[in-house]
Design an enzyme around this catalytic site. Structure first.
Site, PDB file in Angstrom:
ATOM      1  N   ASP A 153     -31.714   6.139   4.286  1.00 41.80           N
ATOM      2  CA  ASP A 153     -33.022   6.289   5.294  1.00 41.80           C
ATOM      3  C   ASP A 153     -34.384   7.262   4.454  1.00 41.80           C
ATOM      4  OD1 ASP A 153     -30.814   5.850   6.768  1.00 41.80           O
ATOM      5  OD2 ASP A 153     -31.154   7.792   8.230  1.00 41.80           O
ATOM      6  N   GLN A 208     -32.386   9.778   1.812  1.00 45.51           N
ATOM      7  CA  GLN A 208     -31.048  10.150   1.922  1.00 45.51           C
ATOM      8  C   GLN A 208     -30.487   9.821   0.573  1.00 45.51           C
ATOM      9  OE1 GLN A 208     -28.752  11.207   4.937  1.00 45.51           O
ATOM     10  NE2 GLN A 208     -30.663  12.227   4.460  1.00 45.51           N
ATOM     11  N   TRP A 223     -22.515   5.536  -0.440  1.00 45.97           N
ATOM     12  CA  TRP A 223     -22.979   6.626   0.639  1.00 45.97           C
ATOM     13  C   TRP A 223     -22.063   8.050   0.396  1.00 45.97           C
ATOM     14  CZ3 TRP A 223     -20.845   9.517   4.455  1.00 45.97           C
ATOM     15  CH2 TRP A 223     -21.919  10.334   5.202  1.00 45.97           C
ATOM     16  N   GLU A 228     -30.345   6.222  16.490  1.00 47.63           N
ATOM     17  CA  GLU A 228     -30.565   6.920  15.202  1.00 47.63           C
ATOM     18  C   GLU A 228     -32.200   7.022  14.973  1.00 47.63           C
ATOM     19  OE1 GLU A 228     -26.649   6.409  12.839  1.00 47.63           O
ATOM     20  OE2 GLU A 228     -28.089   5.108  12.282  1.00 47.63           O
TER      21      GLU A 228
END
Ligand code: FRU
Length: 550
Positions: free
Chosen positions: A136, A152, A160, A305
């Protein structure tokens, strides 16, 4: 034997400046003698991960997770070493023959780390991280001629992990400069998504024009924290009374804060499970709950989100990212057009609407304080269904081109438009006959339109528009490498509200963004062809292709 061991240790020290021991089948301890600036950690993307406790002078310097190479090295990530260190490593998953892992032979020290690496699929005019994983966009704001974009970021691999706020700046939303990362994981957890405001009137007491960042600390709980910058967003101090907001549900994150000039207060909108919660504050530190929005509205196939809420013309637009449960599977951005009084968001919208009708557009948020009250949005150009598997190496994922949001009405129903930001026009070079890797194609629709972009390997995508039904389609089932995920090959489609007369198609190596020129719909899809699409076949329209130059 003893001599042999000594020689081996000396050899290891010569290569990587460390010696390793194996206290258990899944554990290693490395004693690193600092010789250079970085220890280059070899990463294997498909290997199980490992946790490294970095210990200096008996204290924990940091804890990080990295997929240390077991069979082979895909790429390196740099671990800064300011002095001798002990690395206490815990390998996850199944472990056999830990002493033979590839990493022990492939962990050099180095004084520099080259981030100039240009992979085939690394976009030219889209923002990407210098290296490592990105999801993001976070904390975007504009001040004194500079757009700040945090994101991020994983500093230790292209999948991730280790969520950190990376930082880039730009003067034109096209050319981006990589800055130093600003927020690192701490005892409250990893640094998840959030936003920034410019506190022009010093309401929080950190100083006039302090940049105040809000983010989710994702540790044992998801709680909201803040940090502030008094140098225009280049370095931040964390507020020492964090967290500032504690919730009552496990998925409680992604605070977006904005100044509500009509109500004369700060508002925060925050995702909580499958709803959005709205708070207000006078000083950015104490937050009062106002209302929830969500039950009975829009798509609910996954967690909500990354919200945003803004006034555009006389309407309010609530942006709601959802994962999974997106229109074409996985993650996507829905929105609601309605009204907001500083306390409660209301809407009459019946239909579920999406800010982008492709598969690769997520976590959309807008810049705070953009000039001329522009609502400039960026999205992460991927999908959680396969984001960790897309075939790139030392970086993974890009942000969309900037889009200016607006509101329009068709038959009494409101919609949000997303036009390519005007900055993109400045990239247009001369008209060219055939597509290049980075180009814009302007399509003037005359009749039913079909455009096929292809290469010599018989890989192609088709984009079509039906004038009678106003349906726009994008088929990437034969676009090239689709094998890395069963969810990748797909056709996306949408009926354009009010119809379309012209399309603008932006191609940048691995992404194709198809805009209705008025912004009535957008479709963003990734493609991974084995060579770029150099041919175009078009029917029912006039196409003009422009070279794009930064
Ligand atoms: C959305 C998201 C956010 C979260 C972040 C973590 O893509 O799941 O909700 O804050 O990513 O990286």
């Amino acid at each position: 034997m003893k001599r042999l061991l000594l020689t081996l240790t000396a050899l290891a020290l010569a290569a990587g400046g460390f010696a390793q021991d194996f206290p258990a089948a899944n554990r290693a301890m490395l004693k690193v003698k600092a010789q250079k600036k970085y220890l280059m950690l070899p990463v294997e993307d498909n290997a199980d991960g490992a946790n490294i406790q970095v210990i200096g002078k008996n204290s924990l310097v940091k804890s990080l997770n990295v997929r240390l190479a077991r069979q082979k090295t895909d790429y390196y990530v740099p671990l800064e070493i300011n002095g001798d260190l002990t690395l206490d490593i815990d390998f996850w998953g199944e472990n056999k023959g830990i002493e033979h892992y590839a990493c022990w032979k492939d962990m050099p020290q180095s004084d520099d780390f080259n981030t100039q690496n240009r992979e085939r699929f690394r976009p030219e005019f889209h923002h990407t991280p210098a290296y490592g994983w990105m999801n993001d966009p976070n904390g975007m704001f504009y001040l004194d001629g500079v757009y700040h974009l945090y994101y991020q970021w994983n500093p230790y691999g292209s999948t991730w992990e280790n969520m950190t706020w990376g930082h880039s700046t730009s003067k034109d939303l096209v050319n981006w400069t990589a800055e130093k990362p600003v927020l690192f994981p701490d005892a409250l957890g990893a640094i998840f998504s959030g936003s920034c405001v410019v506190d022009k009137n010093n309401t929080a007491g950190f100083g006039k024009n302090a940049i105040v960042a809000f983010y989710t600390s994702a540790g044992r709980n998801q709680v909201q924290s803040m940090a502030y910058s008094t140098d225009g967003g280049y370095t931040f101090s964390k507020y020492d009374r964090n967290p500032v907001l504690i919730g009552d549900c496990p998925d409680f994150r992604d605070p977006k804060v904005f100044w509500n000039s009509e109500a004369g207060l700060w508002n925060m909108i925050l995702a909580a499970g499958q709803e959005m919660r709205i708070y207000s504050s006078k000083n950015l530190k104490e937050w009062e709950f106002e209302s929830s929005f969500g039950a009975g509205y829009g798509a609910h196939g996954g967690v909500w989100e990354c919200p945003d809420l803004m006034k555009i013309d006389n309407k309010w637009v609530l942006i709601c990212n959802i994962n999974p449960g997106g229109i074409f599977g996985g993650s996507a951005t829905q929105y609601f057009v309605g009204d907001f009084d500083g306390k409660r968001f209301t809407t009459n919208q019946k239909e579920t609407l999406w800010l982008d009708y492709g598969k690769d557009h997520y976590a959309t948020v807008t810049f705070f304080n953009a000039p001329y009250n522009r609502r400039i949005a960026l999205a992460w150009m991927s999908n959680w269904q396969y984001a960790n598997q897309v075939p790139t190496n030392q970086f993974r994922s890009a942000n969309s081109v900037p889009r200016d949001l607006g509101v329009f009405a068709v038959d009494g129903n409101y919609y949000c438009s997303a036009k390519p930001s005007s900055e993109l026009l400045k990239m247009r070079g001369s008209a060219i006959k055939t597509p290049s890797e980075t180009c814009e194609i302007v399509v003037d629709i005359k009749k039913d339109t079909k455009i096929t972009l292809s290469n010599s390997r018989n890989e192609y995508v088709t984009i079509s528009y039906d004038k009678t039904t106003s349906v726009l389609k994008f088929d990437r089932t034969h676009s090239g490498n689709c094998d890395f995920s069963p969810d990748f090959a797909a056709e996306t489609s949408v009926k354009v509200p009010g119809g379309s007369r012209q399309l603008r198609i932006f191609i940048d190596r691995c992404s194709i963004e198809v805009f209705d020129s008025e912004g009535r719909v957008v479709m963003t899809n990734l493609v991974f062809p084995s060579e770029y699409y150099s041919k175009i076949a078009a029917t029912g329209c006039k196409t003009t292709i422009y070279q794009l130059k930064k």
